[in-house]
Motif scaffolding. Structure first.
Motif, mmCIF file in Angstrom:
data_model
loop_
_atom_site.group_PDB
_atom_site.id
_atom_site.type_symbol
_atom_site.label_atom_id
_atom_site.label_comp_id
_atom_site.label_asym_id
_atom_site.label_seq_id
_atom_site.Cartn_x
_atom_site.Cartn_y
_atom_site.Cartn_z
ATOM 1 N N PRO A 3 -0.422 -9.806 3.107
ATOM 2 C CA PRO A 3 0.558 -8.711 3.130
ATOM 3 C C PRO A 3 -0.123 -7.363 3.416
ATOM 4 C CG PRO A 3 0.828 -10.076 1.173
ATOM 5 C CD PRO A 3 -0.467 -10.483 1.798
ATOM 6 N N ILE A 4 0.511 -6.550 4.243
ATOM 7 C CA ILE A 4 -0.017 -5.213 4.551
ATOM 8 C C ILE A 4 0.842 -4.180 3.843
ATOM 9 C CG2 ILE A 4 -0.447 -3.534 6.385
ATOM 10 C CD1 ILE A 4 -0.955 -5.910 8.259
ATOM 11 N N SER A 5 0.188 -3.395 2.983
ATOM 12 C CA SER A 5 0.905 -2.390 2.200
ATOM 13 C C SER A 5 1.261 -1.168 3.026
ATOM 14 C CB SER A 5 0.065 -1.962 0.993
ATOM 15 O OG SER A 5 -0.342 -3.069 0.229
ATOM 16 N N ARG A 6 0.332 -0.779 3.908
ATOM 17 C CA ARG A 6 0.576 0.458 4.666
ATOM 18 C C ARG A 6 -0.257 0.474 5.936
ATOM 19 N NH1 ARG A 6 -1.354 5.993 4.014
ATOM 20 N NH2 ARG A 6 -2.498 5.390 2.146
ATOM 21 N N CYS A 7 0.322 0.995 6.982
ATOM 22 C CA CYS A 7 -0.382 1.289 8.230
ATOM 23 C C CYS A 7 -0.074 2.735 8.571
ATOM 24 C CB CYS A 7 0.078 0.361 9.348
ATOM 25 S SG CYS A 7 -0.483 0.856 11.006
ATOM 26 N N SER A 8 -1.105 3.568 8.686
ATOM 27 C CA SER A 8 -0.865 4.982 8.967
ATOM 28 C C SER A 8 -1.848 5.488 10.011
ATOM 29 C CB SER A 8 -0.967 5.823 7.686
ATOM 30 O OG SER A 8 -2.222 5.658 7.076
ATOM 31 N N PHE A 9 -1.334 6.327 10.888
ATOM 32 C CA PHE A 9 -2.193 6.960 11.892
ATOM 33 C C PHE A 9 -3.159 7.887 11.179
ATOM 34 C CE2 PHE A 9 -2.794 10.593 14.886
ATOM 35 C CZ PHE A 9 -3.580 9.921 15.810
ATOM 36 N N LEU A 10 -4.460 7.714 11.460
ATOM 37 C CA LEU A 10 -5.483 8.457 10.726
ATOM 38 C C LEU A 10 -5.998 9.655 11.506
ATOM 39 C CD1 LEU A 10 -7.050 8.340 8.032
ATOM 40 C CD2 LEU A 10 -8.799 6.979 9.211
ATOM 41 N N ASP A 20 -7.870 6.362 19.283
ATOM 42 C CA ASP A 20 -6.921 6.571 18.189
ATOM 43 C C ASP A 20 -7.261 5.631 17.038
ATOM 44 O OD1 ASP A 20 -5.569 8.437 19.700
ATOM 45 O OD2 ASP A 20 -4.175 6.962 20.527
ATOM 46 N N THR A 21 -7.200 6.155 15.821
ATOM 47 C CA THR A 21 -7.628 5.394 14.650
ATOM 48 C C THR A 21 -6.506 5.309 13.632
ATOM 49 O OG1 THR A 21 -9.896 6.190 14.990
ATOM 50 C CG2 THR A 21 -9.386 5.236 12.850
ATOM 51 N N TYR A 22 -6.291 4.107 13.112
ATOM 52 C CA TYR A 22 -5.255 3.844 12.118
ATOM 53 C C TYR A 22 -5.899 3.264 10.853
ATOM 54 C CZ TYR A 22 -2.074 4.203 16.114
ATOM 55 O OH TYR A 22 -1.385 4.645 17.225
ATOM 56 N N LEU A 23 -5.376 3.661 9.706
ATOM 57 C CA LEU A 23 -5.823 3.119 8.424
ATOM 58 C C LEU A 23 -4.877 1.995 8.014
ATOM 59 C CD1 LEU A 23 -7.601 3.230 5.846
ATOM 60 C CD2 LEU A 23 -5.983 4.930 4.947
ATOM 61 N N ILE A 24 -5.444 0.841 7.699
ATOM 62 C CA ILE A 24 -4.677 -0.329 7.288
ATOM 63 C C ILE A 24 -5.016 -0.630 5.826
ATOM 64 C CG2 ILE A 24 -4.075 -2.710 7.836
ATOM 65 C CD1 ILE A 24 -3.671 -0.652 10.156
ATOM 66 N N ILE A 25 -3.999 -0.703 5.002
ATOM 67 C CA ILE A 25 -4.206 -0.951 3.573
ATOM 68 C C ILE A 25 -3.475 -2.229 3.175
ATOM 69 C CG2 ILE A 25 -3.872 -0.072 1.232
ATOM 70 C CD1 ILE A 25 -3.986 2.747 2.355
ATOM 71 N N THR A 26 -4.204 -3.146 2.536
ATOM 72 C CA THR A 26 -3.619 -4.344 1.942
ATOM 73 C C THR A 26 -3.857 -4.274 0.434
ATOM 74 O OG1 THR A 26 -5.564 -5.794 1.964
ATOM 75 C CG2 THR A 26 -4.344 -5.567 4.035
ATOM 76 N N LEU A 55 1.406 -2.801 13.465
ATOM 77 C CA LEU A 55 1.684 -3.870 12.509
ATOM 78 C C LEU A 55 1.972 -5.190 13.210
ATOM 79 C CD1 LEU A 55 3.856 -1.952 9.880
ATOM 80 C CD2 LEU A 55 1.599 -2.983 9.480
ATOM 81 N N GLU A 56 2.652 -5.134 14.337
ATOM 82 C CA GLU A 56 2.909 -6.353 15.101
ATOM 83 C C GLU A 56 1.606 -6.969 15.599
ATOM 84 O OE1 GLU A 56 5.700 -5.544 18.195
ATOM 85 O OE2 GLU A 56 7.264 -4.839 16.817
ATOM 86 N N LEU A 57 0.692 -6.133 16.068
ATOM 87 C CA LEU A 57 -0.605 -6.635 16.524
ATOM 88 C C LEU A 57 -1.391 -7.273 15.385
ATOM 89 C CD1 LEU A 57 -1.689 -3.642 18.796
ATOM 90 C CD2 LEU A 57 -1.027 -5.910 19.585
ATOM 91 N N LEU A 58 -1.229 -6.741 14.184
ATOM 92 C CA LEU A 58 -1.990 -7.231 13.034
ATOM 93 C C LEU A 58 -1.517 -8.591 12.548
ATOM 94 C CD1 LEU A 58 -2.358 -3.896 11.036
ATOM 95 C CD2 LEU A 58 -4.120 -5.075 12.362
ATOM 96 N N GLN A 59 -0.400 -9.072 13.081
ATOM 97 C CA GLN A 59 0.063 -10.401 12.701
ATOM 98 C C GLN A 59 -0.897 -11.485 13.190
ATOM 99 O OE1 GLN A 59 2.673 -10.670 10.542
ATOM 100 N NE2 GLN A 59 2.422 -8.440 10.662
#
Length: 322
Positions: free
Chosen positions: A27-34, A40-46, A17-21
């Motif tokens: 606004p980011i609703s959720r960041c989850s390890f996928l 490594d892959t993460y799902l980002i939801i706005t 989330l810090e990197l996504l700044q």
């Protein structure tokens, strides 16, 4: 206290989330390890969109290799080929440098591919074939100033994996079987060298696990294995996937795949004749990659039973190739 050495760290979502700044995502609703794989892959939801954030494994792809991948994806996007494409930061760059305990890693944000993994049936197989034909056609003029670090050639598909595989074969089965496997490798190399194969940009891992379908349209992702090399290898990987994972549907779907591919691009005689050889080469590449990256797959699977299956498959392949 003992100093520990780290092979691979799983980065906490709060750090992602810090990197996504650095992006204009709102606004980011959720960041989850996928998922964990070679990367490594993460799902980002706005509130408006979804994204994928990839953290490249340390030592797997260097900065220049990733820049090659970015160039290829931008080229395909500009040619209106439907892909998951990289998203630039506010400063116009794509890569995030991550000072991980094991060393410098890179992170990159991608658009999210809507839809779902294509079920294997004749209709989708034809769509997948069409998609690969278009990918090859639209990258005929692709070039990059960056060095990918490898080509999809005999060295990448056979020499490098064999160096990992033969000592393991020797350990479980002895010199005789090791020699048999080495002979198969030499026969593959001779057979492929005797053919004039088309060279160009390849996805490198083109099968239904690396794409989604929505409303009858295929969108391709995961170009981590992409490079310049044997175009026929991309076709062979799709056939390998049908043979290995969908045997009861293989004949019908392979015919449909070829129909789709040939609607976009002609597969030359030598390229077509090389496909059975490249299926076997795919088996070597996959086993070698798994042995090379034990921090992904572990070592529990490296046993006599799994290696006997590999030997049976490559020997059966050789019978089919004759």
């Amino acid at each position: 206290m003992t100093n520990i050495r780290v092979k691979h760290t799983l980065i906490d979502e709060r750090s992602i989330l810090e990197l996504l700044q650095g992006y204009n995502l709102g606004p980011i609703s959720r960041c989850s390890f996928l998922t964990r794989g070679l990367n490594d892959t993460y799902l980002i939801i706005t509130p408006r969109k979804q994204y994928i954030f990839r953290v490249y494994r340390y030592g797997w792809r260097n900065k220049e290799a990733i820049q090659f991948e970015i160039d290829a994806l931008q080229h395909l996007k500009n040619k209106t080929f439907t892909i998951s494409h990289p998203i630039a930061k506010r400063d116009g760059t794509y890569l995030n440098e991550i000072d991980a305990p094991e060393g410098l890693r890179y992170g990159m944000l991608f658009s999210y591919s809507q839809g779902e993994r294509p079920a294997i049936n004749a209709r989708n197989a034809q769509l997948i074939g069409e998609s690969l034909g278009k990918l090859h056609h639209k990258t005929d003029d692709f070039h990059s100033e960056y060095n990918r670090g490898f080509k999809i050639d005999l060295n990448h598909l056979l020499d490098e994996p064999t160096a990992m595989i033969l000592p393991v074969i020797n350990k479980f089965f002895g010199k005789k079987v090791e020699g048999d496997v080495q002979e198969i490798v030499e026969n593959l190399k001779t057979g492929l060298r005797n053919k004039e194969l088309e060279i160009g940009f390849c996805h490198g891992d083109f099968h239904n696990h690396n794409m989604h379908v929505e409303n009858g349209k295929i969108e391709v992702f995961d170009f981590d294995g992409a490079a310049m090399g044997f175009r026929a290898y991309d076709v062979a990987v799709s056939w390998w996937n049908l043979l290995t994972n969908y045997g009861e549907k293989e004949e019908e779907c392979w015919e449909a795949f070829l129909k789709g591919y040939s609607s976009q691009r002609t597969l030359a005689k030598d390229d077509f004749a090389s496909l059975p050889l490249l299926i076997t080469a795919r088996r070597f590449w996959l086993l070698g990659t798994m042995l090379q990256n034990e921090d992904v797959w572990g070592t529990n699977w490296i046993n006599k039973q799994s290696l006997e299956l590999f030997i049976l498959q490559i020997k059966t392949d050789m019978i089919r190739e004759m």
